[in-house]
Design an enzyme around this catalytic site. Structure first.
Site, PDB file in Angstrom:
ATOM      1  N   GLY A  24     -43.784 -80.212 -22.830  1.00  0.00           N
ATOM      2  CA  GLY A  24     -42.713 -80.708 -23.698  1.00  0.00           C
ATOM      3  C   GLY A  24     -42.427 -82.196 -23.564  1.00  0.00           C
TER       4      GLY A  24
ATOM      5  N   THR B  66     -36.467 -65.830 -15.386  1.00  0.00           N
ATOM      6  CA  THR B  66     -35.541 -65.925 -16.525  1.00  0.00           C
ATOM      7  C   THR B  66     -35.912 -67.118 -17.397  1.00  0.00           C
ATOM      8  OG1 THR B  66     -33.826 -64.965 -15.155  1.00  0.00           O
ATOM      9  CG2 THR B  66     -33.086 -66.103 -17.148  1.00  0.00           C
TER      10      THR B  66
ATOM     11  N   CYS C  68     -48.868 -89.818 -11.807  1.00  0.00           N
ATOM     12  CA  CYS C  68     -48.857 -89.180 -10.493  1.00  0.00           C
ATOM     13  C   CYS C  68     -49.578 -90.052  -9.468  1.00  0.00           C
ATOM     14  CB  CYS C  68     -49.531 -87.817 -10.556  1.00  0.00           C
ATOM     15  SG  CYS C  68     -49.457 -87.030 -12.149  1.00  0.00           S
TER      16      CYS C  68
END
Ligand code: PLP
Length: 376
Positions: free
Chosen positions: A202, A239, A328
């Site tokens: 995203g 969840t 990174c």
């Protein structure tokens, strides 16, 4: 601040931001709950799944799956994990030498516990050696994973052609593409690409960080990586991150709309102008991947005998954000493994990456060129 590091992450789109906040604030029910606020949350998740499916041309009605994950790193790890279970030591996987660490590092880990891994070389333009790839496929090969767009150079692999070649050799062989750096920059179509798995993140297309997608083609076997409750039809426990799922759905719809109106061409024209100005000002610089198809927003440029990390800090002092290597790796002084794989000349290998977005304007580019002239 001038932000030119959109391959590291992007600014959350305003529309996406408001949706995200609205869900956090008002629709906080658990999508597994049976009372109204849970049912609403479940409907939001279903809508977002359809938005992402439409963005990548997946067909959930005919069994394609769009799984929400915590990030692209999880999606990539999940694909590798699934493909080599349960007898790791008998399996073989094929990846390219320029994959993101979220493919390279789990592959090395599985190699250390008995899985065989073949890393396919790239040429000096960053394109995968397709003959070597086909030659590497064996009876016990269970997965081929080749990224669609390289995060450091923006070079686009011909995934459609690679898929056709792989499938004509071994129709049952699973093929994954990491499409993280393609989202919002190229139209994405899983049918046309011919892949079994595809990964998205995203935060690379104006949704928040911490939400990813794994597309799984209908009928393709998948062994869950996160085992827990029955969420995501039993394919991923945990969840659902409802607010971020709604956000990535909205970001996918916005990216689809913008691609429909040709946003990639306006970003490309700004990027091409920037490259012209850079090469006029620094004639002995090298732009990596320039001879082949690249996404619209990325420039990886090496200046002779200039250390990219130092330049990144000097630009930061002038309020300009770019990066060297992947995000990174930005604390790491090792030259980029991608440029090493491309056989980049030693005196240019510490390059910088400049990555634009729909938010970038011409004055940002001019300020960058001015700052580079002052520093270099
Ligand atoms: N794959 C590619 C090509 C990337 O560029 C990145 C992030 O830089 C990732 C995977 C990992 O994405 P995430 O931050 O969502 O784990």
């Amino acid at each position: 601040m001038i932000y030119l590091d959109n391959n590291a992450t992007t600014k959350v789109d305003q529309r996406v931001f408001y949706k995200h906040c609205e869900v956090l604030n008002r629709f906080y029910g658990n999508p597994s709950s049976m009372y109204p606020t849970g049912i609403v949350a479940k409907e939001f998740v279903s809508k977002a799944r359809e938005q992402v499916a439409s963005f990548i041309n997946a067909n959930t009605n005919s069994g394609d799956k769009v799984l929400f994950t915590s990030c692209a790193t999880e999606s990539n790890n999940a694909v590798l994990y699934s493909a080599i279970q349960p007898n790791i030591s008998g399996k073989h996987i094929v990846i390219s030498s320029v994959e993101h660490p979220s493919i390279l590092n789990p592959a090395s880990f599985y190699e250390s516990i008995g899985c065989e891994v073949t890393r396919i070389a790239v040429n000096s333009d960053g394109l995968v050696d397709e003959d070597q790839l086909l030659g590497a496929i064996k009876e016990n090969t269970s997965l081929v994973s080749i990224m669609l767009v390289n995060s450091e150079t923006g070079v686009v692999q011909n995934i459609e052609r690679i898929a056709q070649k792989i499938k004509s050799l071994r129709p049952d062989l699973l093929f994954h593409t990491d499409a993280v750096q393609a989202a919002g920059k190229l139209p994405l179509d899983v049918m046309r690409l011919g892949v079994d798995f595809l990964t998205l993140s995203g935060h690379k297309f104006h949704a928040p960080k911490g939400i990813g997608v794994l597309y799984i083609k209908a009928g393709v076997p998948f062994i869950p990586f996160l085992i827990g409750g029955h969420q995501e039809n039993g394919l991923r426990g945990g969840t659902e991150n409802t607010a971020s799922i709604v956000a990535i759905g909205e970001a996918a719809s916005i990216a689809q709309e913008r691609l429909g109106s040709g946003v990639e061409f306006s970003i490309a024209s700004l990027r091409d102008k920037m490259e012209r100005l850079l090469q006029e000002s620094f004639p002995d610089s090298i732009i990596f991947g320039k001879n082949v198809l690249r996404v619209c927003n990325t420039t990886n440029i090496g200046f002779k005998n200039v250390i990219g990390d130092k330049l990144v800090l000097q630009l930061a002092q002038k309020g300009i954000c770019v990066s060297s290597g992947t995000a990174c790796n930005s604390v790491n002084m090792e030259p980029s493994s991608v440029l090493k794989a491309m056989n980049a000349p030693e005196d240019y290998i510490y390059s910088i990456r400049i990555s634009l977005s729909k938010e970038t304007v011409e004055s940002d580019i001019l300020a960058l060129i001015k700052a580079l002239k002052e520093i270099l």
